[in-house]
Design an enzyme around this catalytic site. Structure first.
Site, PDB file in Angstrom:
ATOM      1  N   TYR A 179       0.649  -4.298  10.977  1.00  0.00           N
ATOM      2  CA  TYR A 179       0.331  -2.909  10.633  1.00  0.00           C
ATOM      3  C   TYR A 179       0.976  -1.907  11.589  1.00  0.00           C
ATOM      4  O   TYR A 179       1.698  -1.010  11.152  1.00  0.00           O
ATOM      5  CB  TYR A 179      -1.187  -2.718  10.526  1.00  0.00           C
ATOM      6  CG  TYR A 179      -1.694  -3.123   9.150  1.00  0.00           C
ATOM      7  CD1 TYR A 179      -1.519  -4.416   8.683  1.00  0.00           C
ATOM      8  CD2 TYR A 179      -2.300  -2.204   8.307  1.00  0.00           C
ATOM      9  CE1 TYR A 179      -1.943  -4.786   7.416  1.00  0.00           C
ATOM     10  CE2 TYR A 179      -2.721  -2.572   7.040  1.00  0.00           C
ATOM     11  CZ  TYR A 179      -2.545  -3.866   6.600  1.00  0.00           C
ATOM     12  OH  TYR A 179      -2.952  -4.231   5.342  1.00  0.00           O
ATOM     13  N   HIS A 223       0.830  -1.222   0.000  1.00  0.00           N
ATOM     14  CA  HIS A 223       0.000   0.000   0.000  1.00  0.00           C
ATOM     15  C   HIS A 223       0.859   1.264   0.000  1.00  0.00           C
ATOM     16  O   HIS A 223       0.531   2.252   0.659  1.00  0.00           O
ATOM     17  CB  HIS A 223      -0.958   0.012   1.208  1.00  0.00           C
ATOM     18  CG  HIS A 223      -1.921  -1.134   1.207  1.00  0.00           C
ATOM     19  ND1 HIS A 223      -3.123  -1.090   0.540  1.00  0.00           N
ATOM     20  CD2 HIS A 223      -1.855  -2.346   1.790  1.00  0.00           C
ATOM     21  CE1 HIS A 223      -3.755  -2.249   0.718  1.00  0.00           C
ATOM     22  NE2 HIS A 223      -3.006  -3.031   1.455  1.00  0.00           N
ATOM     23  N   ASN A 267     -10.168  -3.422   1.899  1.00  0.00           N
ATOM     24  CA  ASN A 267      -9.795  -3.374   0.489  1.00  0.00           C
ATOM     25  C   ASN A 267     -11.056  -3.186  -0.353  1.00  0.00           C
ATOM     26  O   ASN A 267     -12.162  -3.230   0.170  1.00  0.00           O
ATOM     27  CB  ASN A 267      -9.112  -4.685   0.076  1.00  0.00           C
ATOM     28  CG  ASN A 267      -7.656  -4.764   0.513  1.00  0.00           C
ATOM     29  OD1 ASN A 267      -6.987  -3.745   0.635  1.00  0.00           O
ATOM     30  ND2 ASN A 267      -7.183  -5.954   0.748  1.00  0.00           N
TER      31      ASN A 267
END
Ligand code: NDP
Length: 479
Positions: free
Chosen positions: A337, A54, A127
């Site tokens: 993350y 990303h 997503n």
């Protein structure tokens, strides 16, 4: 416009920003030109590590408004009454490409929203696809490596991608989505968002429900043909960033309707599909969409780096009434993350303006690189204590989650064909012209893979839907 003085980092006014300090008019630059040194040194450090996935994105501020009462499922304050508004920040992205890559590449799109709720930040990090390629986080680095570049040539490789996918048949559903026209959305405004993972809701009676989130574009789904996406990659690689920025600048604010699918906690044990398998959807016929609210994006960032590049999302950012689930990929993301952001932005990244919750933060976290607030001032950094320190809120505890079994490395239990059924269902849902595009898109890529890989992969397409597989097989044979 108000005149401002150019200054150095220590606040001294700059006398000359055009000429370096030299020994004579033709002489070398002097070491004592500290302004030049500082300016170059700062410039040398402008880039920070890009996200491993990303990396390239666009973002905007917005508002979430509740339009339907779902308080019987969750006590989350954000959903507490119809009409309640919460400010948000959303970042869209491609996944595999680097920060300079083309926006129109065939790739899933990230759709991450931070809700600055009155109870802390809730991040919905999804997503534009309802499922994912794999369902065990142990496979994630391997999978992403196949989406990146070959170790020797530094080139992307269709063969590498299909090699991995053909050895990971659970990917077939997501492959079908990716190679359908939804794999090349027309910018970020014309695509849906999905939590993909299953999360949990907890209501005021401490009952747990499993939940999947859907964000449906009010602008309508619009995709690019493969040819148009390829053309735009050359003529305007920033197509999606531009589309979002210009539309918001012109007052044409995009919005998405939020829906949830709800499964009572106990049903997870008896439902035919493992509801924590991120390669599967919950068919709408079994779990219909329930309207929740609307997300509108209505304000562009003033500074891309500070708002979009420094925005840090994580599914671990949750609030009371919204919890996790045993989905193994979700569990992996809970670590990966925030860890990415600690690496990119430093351990204090949650104090950056774009990531800071609206409410006060009290904890014993202290020091660390780039501690740019008052570091907790003179408050005590431990608990429990006889003195006035922040204390626990036991009423926030989630109901216990029943688990059992022996610790081991388990594959998801699936019967032989279950990984192919929903890919076949998707093939059946789309129109004949979309099927033609899907097959041409697959053939354009799978056709570049070696025969052994191709044959194994085609056997999966046939298991999903015999016609689907045969059409791919014949198109490759005739190409
Ligand atoms: P439904 O007939 O109830 O749902 C089909 C869904 O497919 C639609 O609601 C739409 O989801 C999505 N869809 C429609 N056209 C396309 C397209 N051209 N490309 C991709 N997706 C499209 O059946 P099911 O719920 O049983 O799902 C059937 C298949 O649809 C699934 O196997 C899955 O592949 C796909 N799908 C299902 C979703 C779900 O949550 N159940 C979500 C998205 C896709 P949407 O409105 O979200 O775009």
């Amino acid at each position: 416009m108000k005149k401002t003085d150019l200054t150095t980092a220590n606040g001294r006014k700059v006398d000359n920003n055009q000429n370096s300090l030299t020994a004579g008019s033709r002489g070398p630059v002097l070491m004592q030109d500290v302004y030049l040194q500082e300016k170059l040194a700062h410039f040398d450090r402008e880039e920070i590590p890009e996200r491993i996935v990303h990396a390239k994105g666009a973002g905007a501020h917005g508002t979430f408004t509740v339009t339907n009462d779902i308080t019987k499922y969750t006590k989350a304050d954000i959903f507490s009454e119809v009409g309640k508004q919460t400010r948000t920040f959303t970042r869209f992205s491609t996944v595999g490409g680097e920060r300079g890559s083309a926006d129109t590449a065939r790739d899933p799109r990230g759709f991450a929203t931070k809700f600055y709720t009155d109870e802390g930040n809730w991040d919905l990090v999804g997503n534009n696809t309802p499922v994912f390629f794999i369902r065990d986080p142990l496979k994630f680095p391997d999978f992403i490596h196949t989406q990146k570049r070959m170790p020797d040539s530094n080139l992307k490789s269709d063969n590498m991608m299909w090699d991995f996918w053909s050895k990971s048949p659970e990917s077939l559903h997501q492959i079908t989505t990716l190679f359908s026209n939804r794999g090349t959305p027309d910018g970020y405004r014309h695509m849906n968002g999905y939590s993909s993972h299953t999360y949990s809701f907890i209501n005021a009676d401490n009952e747990r429900f499993w939940v999947k989130f859907h964000l449906k574009t009010v602008q309508g789904i619009k995709n690019l043909s493969a040819d148009e996406a390829t053309r735009l990659a050359g003529t305007n690689p920033d197509y999606a960033i531009e589309d979002l920025f210009v539309s918001i600048k012109n007052g044409d604010f995009p919005s998405w309707k939020m829906y949830v699918q709800i499964m009572p906690e106990a049903e997870a044990e008896s439902y035919a599909i493992n509801p924590f398998d991120v390669t599967k959807v919950w068919p709408h016929g079994d779990y219909p969409l329930i309207e929740v609210g609307v997300l509108e994006l209505n304000k562009n960032p003033r500074n891309y780096f500070s708002e979009v590049e420094q925005a840090a999302f994580s599914p671990s950012n949750k609030v009371p009434g919204i919890g996790l689930s045993p989905d193994k990929m979700l569990q992996g993301r809970l670590f990966s993350y925030p860890d990415t952001q600690r690496y990119r932005l430093g351990v204090n990244y949650n104090s950056l303006p774009i990531n800071k919750p609206d409410g006060e933060v009290h904890n014993g976290y202290r020091n660390g690189f780039m501690r740019f607030d008052d570091n907790g001032g003179d408050s005590l950094n431990y608990e429990p204590s006889h003195y006035t320190v922040p204390t626990e809120s036991p009423e926030m505890a989630e109901p216990p989650l029943k688990i059992s079994g022996d610790a081991d490395r388990y594959a998801y239990e699936t019967d032989e064909n279950s990984d192919f059924v929903q890919a076949g269902n998707l093939y059946k849902v789309i129109s004949e012209s979309e099927r033609q595009d899907l097959i041409a898109n697959i053939v354009g890529s799978l056709g570049k893979a070696e025969k052994e890989i191709r044959d194994l992969q085609i056997s999966y397409f046939k298991k999903a839907d015999m016609e689907y597989g045969i059409r791919i097989e014949e198109a490759i044979a005739n190409s």
